[in-house]
Design an enzyme around this catalytic site. Sequence first.
Site, mmCIF file in Angstrom:
data_model
loop_
_atom_site.group_PDB
_atom_site.id
_atom_site.type_symbol
_atom_site.label_atom_id
_atom_site.label_comp_id
_atom_site.label_asym_id
_atom_site.label_seq_id
_atom_site.Cartn_x
_atom_site.Cartn_y
_atom_site.Cartn_z
ATOM 1 N N HIS A 6 -10.418 -5.498 -1.607
ATOM 2 C CA HIS A 6 -9.064 -5.639 -1.065
ATOM 3 C C HIS A 6 -9.105 -5.868 0.434
ATOM 4 O O HIS A 6 -9.955 -5.341 1.130
ATOM 5 C CB HIS A 6 -8.191 -4.422 -1.371
ATOM 6 C CG HIS A 6 -8.807 -3.105 -1.002
ATOM 7 N ND1 HIS A 6 -9.795 -2.507 -1.761
ATOM 8 C CD2 HIS A 6 -8.594 -2.273 0.042
ATOM 9 C CE1 HIS A 6 -10.152 -1.362 -1.203
ATOM 10 N NE2 HIS A 6 -9.454 -1.208 -0.094
ATOM 11 N N GLN A 21 -14.939 2.427 2.396
ATOM 12 C CA GLN A 21 -14.189 1.932 1.236
ATOM 13 C C GLN A 21 -13.902 3.081 0.286
ATOM 14 O O GLN A 21 -14.818 3.783 -0.146
ATOM 15 C CB GLN A 21 -14.997 0.836 0.518
ATOM 16 C CG GLN A 21 -14.252 0.228 -0.659
ATOM 17 C CD GLN A 21 -14.965 -0.973 -1.285
ATOM 18 O OE1 GLN A 21 -16.105 -1.301 -0.938
ATOM 19 N NE2 GLN A 21 -14.290 -1.630 -2.211
ATOM 20 N N HIS A 73 -6.632 -5.387 3.705
ATOM 21 C CA HIS A 73 -5.401 -4.781 4.216
ATOM 22 C C HIS A 73 -4.758 -5.757 5.206
ATOM 23 O O HIS A 73 -5.444 -6.284 6.085
ATOM 24 C CB HIS A 73 -5.695 -3.493 4.990
ATOM 25 C CG HIS A 73 -6.372 -2.418 4.206
ATOM 26 N ND1 HIS A 73 -5.711 -1.274 3.791
ATOM 27 C CD2 HIS A 73 -7.650 -2.282 3.773
ATOM 28 C CE1 HIS A 73 -6.563 -0.486 3.148
ATOM 29 N NE2 HIS A 73 -7.752 -1.077 3.124
ATOM 30 N N ASP A 94 0.860 -1.183 0.000
ATOM 31 C CA ASP A 94 0.000 0.000 0.000
ATOM 32 C C ASP A 94 0.896 1.232 0.000
ATOM 33 O O ASP A 94 1.927 1.263 0.680
ATOM 34 C CB ASP A 94 -0.890 -0.037 1.254
ATOM 35 C CG ASP A 94 -2.005 0.982 1.215
ATOM 36 O OD1 ASP A 94 -1.722 2.197 1.078
ATOM 37 O OD2 ASP A 94 -3.179 0.574 1.331
ATOM 38 N N ILE A 95 0.503 2.242 -0.772
ATOM 39 C CA ILE A 95 1.341 3.449 -0.877
ATOM 40 C C ILE A 95 1.088 4.453 0.251
ATOM 41 O O ILE A 95 1.706 5.513 0.280
ATOM 42 C CB ILE A 95 1.144 4.187 -2.228
ATOM 43 C CG1 ILE A 95 -0.334 4.455 -2.502
ATOM 44 C CG2 ILE A 95 1.815 3.446 -3.358
ATOM 45 C CD1 ILE A 95 -0.570 5.420 -3.652
#
Length: 133
Positions: free
Chosen positions: A99, A93, A101, A30-31
């Site tokens: 997705h 979301q 995490h 994740d960025i």
Amino acid sequence: MDNCIFCRIASGKVQSLKVYENEKTLAFMDIAKDVDGHILVIPKKHCKNILDCDSETLSAVMQTVKAVSNHLTEHCGYDGVNLLNASDESAGQSVSHFHIHIIPRKNDDGIDAWPRFEGAKEDIQTVFEKVKM
Ligand code: 5GP
Ligand code: ZN
């Protein structure tokens, strides 16, 4: 889906730091830079979230979540993981491609990954009658 950022990542049109990949799923960094080791696991096939995801795709995602989680704890110096998911905008979301995490955890790392709820408003029995299946 060309306008979906995670479909574009899954197809390689957008770059990502790939932690693990198989036929049906992809795990990548994740960025957000919010916590060390924040990883996302997605299906390569587009679905929005757990509410519309077919069981085969869901199963593939969860198998990858487990494989990555075991890898983190067995080989990367972590002790546990938090798994987080928001399904629907009402739940927070922000990217409309399913997705999970993964937040890797160490004993005494001080991370608070559990939301602070404000307290239930309805009586537990009343809610139970509404939600029981
Ligand atoms: P959500 O709020 O939908 O549960 O989480 C979406 C996550 O996707 C966020 O943690 C956000 O940092 C991450 N994200 C959004 N765009 C990108 C991107 O282009 N690349 C990567 N690697 N992560 C992204
Ligand atoms: Zn998508």
